[in-house]
Motif scaffolding. Structure first.
Motif, mmCIF file in Angstrom:
data_model
loop_
_atom_site.group_PDB
_atom_site.id
_atom_site.type_symbol
_atom_site.label_atom_id
_atom_site.label_comp_id
_atom_site.label_asym_id
_atom_site.label_seq_id
_atom_site.Cartn_x
_atom_site.Cartn_y
_atom_site.Cartn_z
ATOM 1 N N UNK A 1 0.847 -1.184 0.000
ATOM 2 C CA UNK A 1 0.000 0.000 0.000
ATOM 3 C C UNK A 1 0.887 1.239 0.000
ATOM 4 N N UNK A 2 0.475 2.255 -0.719
ATOM 5 C CA UNK A 2 1.117 3.560 -0.652
ATOM 6 C C UNK A 2 0.397 4.389 0.412
ATOM 7 N N UNK A 3 1.160 4.868 1.401
ATOM 8 C CA UNK A 3 0.585 5.622 2.523
ATOM 9 C C UNK A 3 1.171 7.033 2.474
ATOM 10 N N UNK A 4 0.442 8.004 1.918
ATOM 11 C CA UNK A 4 1.027 9.331 1.700
ATOM 12 C C UNK A 4 1.622 9.972 2.948
ATOM 13 N N UNK A 5 0.940 9.854 4.083
ATOM 14 C CA UNK A 5 1.412 10.505 5.315
ATOM 15 C C UNK A 5 2.188 9.572 6.225
ATOM 16 N N UNK A 6 2.300 8.312 5.861
ATOM 17 C CA UNK A 6 3.048 7.361 6.665
ATOM 18 C C UNK A 6 2.246 6.804 7.820
ATOM 19 N N UNK B 1 -4.412 4.557 2.777
ATOM 20 C CA UNK B 1 -3.488 3.562 2.234
ATOM 21 C C UNK B 1 -4.050 3.078 0.899
ATOM 22 N N UNK B 2 -3.339 3.370 -0.180
ATOM 23 C CA UNK B 2 -3.812 3.029 -1.525
ATOM 24 C C UNK B 2 -3.067 1.782 -2.003
ATOM 25 N N UNK B 3 -3.787 0.703 -2.346
ATOM 26 C CA UNK B 3 -3.106 -0.535 -2.735
ATOM 27 C C UNK B 3 -2.331 -0.379 -4.034
ATOM 28 N N UNK B 4 -1.173 -1.012 -4.065
ATOM 29 C CA UNK B 4 -0.344 -1.060 -5.262
ATOM 30 C C UNK B 4 -0.075 -2.530 -5.597
ATOM 31 N N UNK B 5 0.754 -2.769 -6.600
ATOM 32 C CA UNK B 5 0.989 -4.142 -7.039
ATOM 33 C C UNK B 5 1.796 -4.919 -5.995
ATOM 34 N N UNK B 6 1.616 -6.243 -6.000
ATOM 35 C CA UNK B 6 2.432 -7.105 -5.148
ATOM 36 C C UNK B 6 3.909 -6.945 -5.506
ATOM 37 N N UNK B 7 4.764 -7.072 -4.487
ATOM 38 C CA UNK B 7 6.207 -6.999 -4.670
ATOM 39 C C UNK B 7 6.848 -8.316 -4.210
ATOM 40 N N UNK B 8 8.027 -8.660 -4.747
ATOM 41 C CA UNK B 8 8.708 -9.881 -4.286
ATOM 42 C C UNK B 8 9.210 -9.714 -2.860
ATOM 43 N N UNK B 9 9.378 -10.836 -2.157
ATOM 44 C CA UNK B 9 9.842 -10.770 -0.775
ATOM 45 C C UNK B 9 11.194 -10.079 -0.654
ATOM 46 N N UNK B 10 12.018 -10.219 -1.694
ATOM 47 C CA UNK B 10 13.348 -9.602 -1.659
ATOM 48 C C UNK B 10 13.293 -8.085 -1.588
ATOM 49 N N UNK B 11 12.134 -7.512 -1.901
ATOM 50 C CA UNK B 11 12.018 -6.055 -1.883
ATOM 51 C C UNK B 11 12.143 -5.490 -0.471
ATOM 52 N N UNK B 12 11.989 -6.327 0.531
ATOM 53 C CA UNK B 12 12.144 -5.859 1.912
ATOM 54 C C UNK B 12 13.499 -5.208 2.136
ATOM 55 N N UNK B 13 14.517 -5.681 1.430
ATOM 56 C CA UNK B 13 15.873 -5.175 1.635
ATOM 57 C C UNK B 13 16.254 -4.088 0.633
ATOM 58 N N UNK B 14 15.341 -3.748 -0.291
ATOM 59 C CA UNK B 14 15.739 -2.818 -1.349
ATOM 60 C C UNK B 14 15.864 -1.392 -0.827
ATOM 61 N N UNK B 15 17.018 -0.807 -1.146
ATOM 62 C CA UNK B 15 17.285 0.595 -0.834
ATOM 63 C C UNK B 15 18.193 1.119 -1.929
#
Length: 212
Positions: free
Chosen positions: A68-73, A84-98
């Motif tokens: 979900x995209x949460x504009x104000x956090x 909270x606006x739903x977005x597409x599913x992401x892979x589990x590996x995205x947890x570490x993406x920076x």
């Protein structure tokens, strides 16, 4: 939710992995990295400085991160009801993406991992048995307890517009801290917030990872 039942098809369709450093995820369903904490599902909150600065809230459900995209956090104040606006599913590996998603790519901009950890579903049926979390989301309401470095305690996601079979274009949820259980950090100033992984700010990640 957007992408519900599609796995990572929408995620892959929006990205050129020859240009973006985002993880492509598993080659086939079921090949993703599993929970790293004895089976406890994971969550991550990323700050994303794209066309608009926002927070991305993601919960592991089976082998994907529901997002979900949460504009104000997220907020630790139960009086705050955060869109909270739903977005597409992401892979589990995205947890570490920076890092920095290149300009011109979907979601182009800088991403940091503001918080991550595990969560536990809290909903049970009349006999006290746990209810499948994906089923709860499909019905539009799920309660859970976060165990993060910054977010702790009980939260709920409730859909107030759109349905589970919609395309996500008009779907909307509320992310709310419930009255019970634990305290956590308040919503940070996103430009001053530091990564839970590296301690870096958005500006530092942009400077260090955005070259070339």
């Amino acid at each position: 939710m957007d992408g519900e039942g599609d796995g990572l098809r929408d995620y892959h369709g929006k990205r050129d992995f020859g240009r973006t450093g985002e993880p492509a995820g598993p080659a086939a369903p079921g090949e993703g990295a599993g929970p790293a904490d004895g089976g406890a599902p994971r969550f991550v909150v990323q700050i994303h400085d794209a066309s608009t600065l926002h927070f991305d809230f993601r919960l592991q459900v089976a082998d994907v991160l529901k997002s979900w995209s949460v504009p104000k956090g997220p907020s630790a104040d139960p009086r705050d009801k955060r869109l909270a606006v739903p977005t597409e599913d992401h892979p589990l590996e995205y947890e570490e993406f920076e890092g920095v998603i290149p300009a011109g790519e979907y979601g182009g901009g800088t991403v940091i991992v503001w918080d991550h950890g595990t969560y536990e579903p809290l909903s049970h049926d009349r006999r006290g048995r746990p209810v499948d979390f994906a089923e709860l989301l499909a019905h539009g309401h799920a309660r859970f307890r976060l165990h993060g470095a910054k977010l702790r305690g009980e939260y709920a996601l409730t859909r107030f517009r759109g349905g589970p079979d919609g395309d996500g274009g008009d779907a909307a949820w509320l992310l709310v801290k419930t009255a019970g259980g634990g305290r956590g950090h308040g919503t940070p100033d996103p430009r001053r917030a530091r990564s839970a992984r590296t301690g870096r700010t958005l500006a530092r990640v942009t400077a260090e990872d955005g070259q070339g």
